[in-house]
Design an enzyme around this catalytic site. Structure first.
Site, PDB file in Angstrom:
ATOM      1  N   GLY A 293      48.751  33.991  56.573  1.00  0.00           N
ATOM      2  CA  GLY A 293      47.786  35.039  56.275  1.00  0.00           C
ATOM      3  C   GLY A 293      48.040  35.579  54.882  1.00  0.00           C
TER       4      GLY A 293
ATOM      5  N   GLN B  52      47.627  41.299  47.800  1.00  0.00           N
ATOM      6  CA  GLN B  52      48.798  40.453  47.512  1.00  0.00           C
ATOM      7  C   GLN B  52      48.575  39.550  46.302  1.00  0.00           C
ATOM      8  OE1 GLN B  52      49.254  39.167  51.882  1.00  0.00           O
ATOM      9  NE2 GLN B  52      51.350  39.143  51.103  1.00  0.00           N
TER      10      GLN B  52
ATOM     11  N   CYS C  81      56.582  38.048  55.223  1.00  0.00           N
ATOM     12  CA  CYS C  81      55.449  38.362  54.356  1.00  0.00           C
ATOM     13  C   CYS C  81      55.661  37.652  53.037  1.00  0.00           C
ATOM     14  CB  CYS C  81      55.377  39.873  54.145  1.00  0.00           C
ATOM     15  SG  CYS C  81      54.034  40.388  53.054  1.00  0.00           S
ATOM     16  N   LEU C  82      54.615  37.038  52.512  1.00  0.00           N
ATOM     17  CA  LEU C  82      54.733  36.326  51.235  1.00  0.00           C
ATOM     18  C   LEU C  82      55.082  37.280  50.086  1.00  0.00           C
ATOM     19  CD1 LEU C  82      51.763  33.809  51.547  1.00  0.00           C
ATOM     20  CD2 LEU C  82      54.196  33.358  51.889  1.00  0.00           C
TER      21      LEU C  82
ATOM     22  N   HIS D 127      49.072  42.603  60.808  1.00  0.00           N
ATOM     23  CA  HIS D 127      49.892  42.587  59.586  1.00  0.00           C
ATOM     24  C   HIS D 127      49.000  42.614  58.332  1.00  0.00           C
ATOM     25  CE1 HIS D 127      53.387  40.869  57.129  1.00  0.00           C
ATOM     26  NE2 HIS D 127      52.353  40.664  56.341  1.00  0.00           N
ATOM     27  N   GLU D 128      47.971  41.749  58.335  1.00  0.00           N
ATOM     28  CA  GLU D 128      47.100  41.661  57.151  1.00  0.00           C
ATOM     29  C   GLU D 128      46.262  42.926  56.986  1.00  0.00           C
ATOM     30  OE1 GLU D 128      47.922  39.469  55.176  1.00  0.00           O
ATOM     31  OE2 GLU D 128      48.977  38.176  56.584  1.00  0.00           O
TER      32      GLU D 128
ATOM     33  N   HIS E 234      48.094  45.574  55.189  1.00  0.00           N
ATOM     34  CA  HIS E 234      48.123  45.414  53.727  1.00  0.00           C
ATOM     35  C   HIS E 234      46.959  46.163  53.079  1.00  0.00           C
ATOM     36  CE1 HIS E 234      51.345  42.655  52.666  1.00  0.00           C
ATOM     37  NE2 HIS E 234      51.014  41.795  53.615  1.00  0.00           N
TER      38      HIS E 234
HETATM   39 NI    NI Z   1      52.159  40.213  54.329  1.00  0.00          NI
END
Ligand code: NI
Length: 159
Positions: free
Chosen positions: A46, A51, A89-90, A131-132, A135
C-alpha cells in the site's frame, strides 16, 4: 510511469492532513500509475500520496488478492473485530512493529474514474486500508506500536 522518491519519517509532509481530490485529470492519473510502480518497486502492499510528497487523499493498495485498489477521498464507514500483527511502512524503512487494528472494515471511496465504491475487507486488506487512511490524516503506525519497533530484513512486505 516513473518511480517517485518515498518520503521517510521525519519529513513534515507525513504529519499533515491531506486535501480531498476534486477531479480526475491527467496529472492525477499519472500520479496513480507512479504510485503503483513505486509501491511494487519497494515490495509494498500500500502507498498513500503524502508518502511521495503529494498532500492529496489518495491511496493505492495491492495485497496480492488479485485486485488493485485505488481509494480516493476514502471514508471509513464501519470497523469491527480486532487483529494484532506485524506492520511496516515504506516511510519507516527496515522496521516493523506489532499493531492492533480492526479486523473488518467497510470503506467508501472514489475509484480512478471518480465513481463511488464501497469495499468490505478483512484481515490484511483491512489492516492495509486502515494504515493507508491514517497516512491521509498525517498519522504513522509507529504511534500505535505495542512495545518496540524491531529491525526487519529488507525485502519483506511493507506498507
Ligand atoms: Ni505506511
Amino acid at each position: 510511469m516513473a518511480i517517485r522518491q518515498i518520503r521517510v519519517i521525519g519529513d513534515e509532509i507525513l504529519t499533515k492532513p491531506c486535501k480531498p481530490v476534486k477531479e480526475m485529470n491527467d496529472r492525477t492519473r499519472e500520479l496513480i500509475g507512479d504510485m503503483f510502480e513505486t509501491m511494487y518497486a519497494s515490495n509494498g502492499c500500500g502507498l498513500a500520496a503524502p508518502q511521495v510528497g503529494i498532500r492529496k487523499r489518495l491511496v493505492v493498495i495491492d495485497v496480492d488478492d488479485e485486485n488493485q485498489y485505488v481509494l480516493i477521498n476514502p471514508e471509513i464507514l464501519e470497523t469491527s473485530g480486532s487483529q494484532t500483527g506485524p506492520e511496516g511502512c515504506l516511510s519507516v524503512p527496515g522496521k516493523q512493529g506489532q499493531v492492533t487494528r480492526a479486523d473488518h472494515v467497510k470503506v467508501r471511496a472514489l475509484n480512478e474514474d471518480m465513481e463511488e465504491q464501497v469495499i468490505e475487507a478483512e484481515g490484511l486488506l483491512a489492516r492495509c486500508i486502515l494504515h493507508e487512511c491514517d497516512h491521509l490524516d498525517g498519522k504513522l503506525y509507529v504511534d500505535l506500536v505495542e512495545g518496540a519497533l524491531a529491525d526487519v530484513e529488507m525485502g519483506e512486505t511493507e506498507e
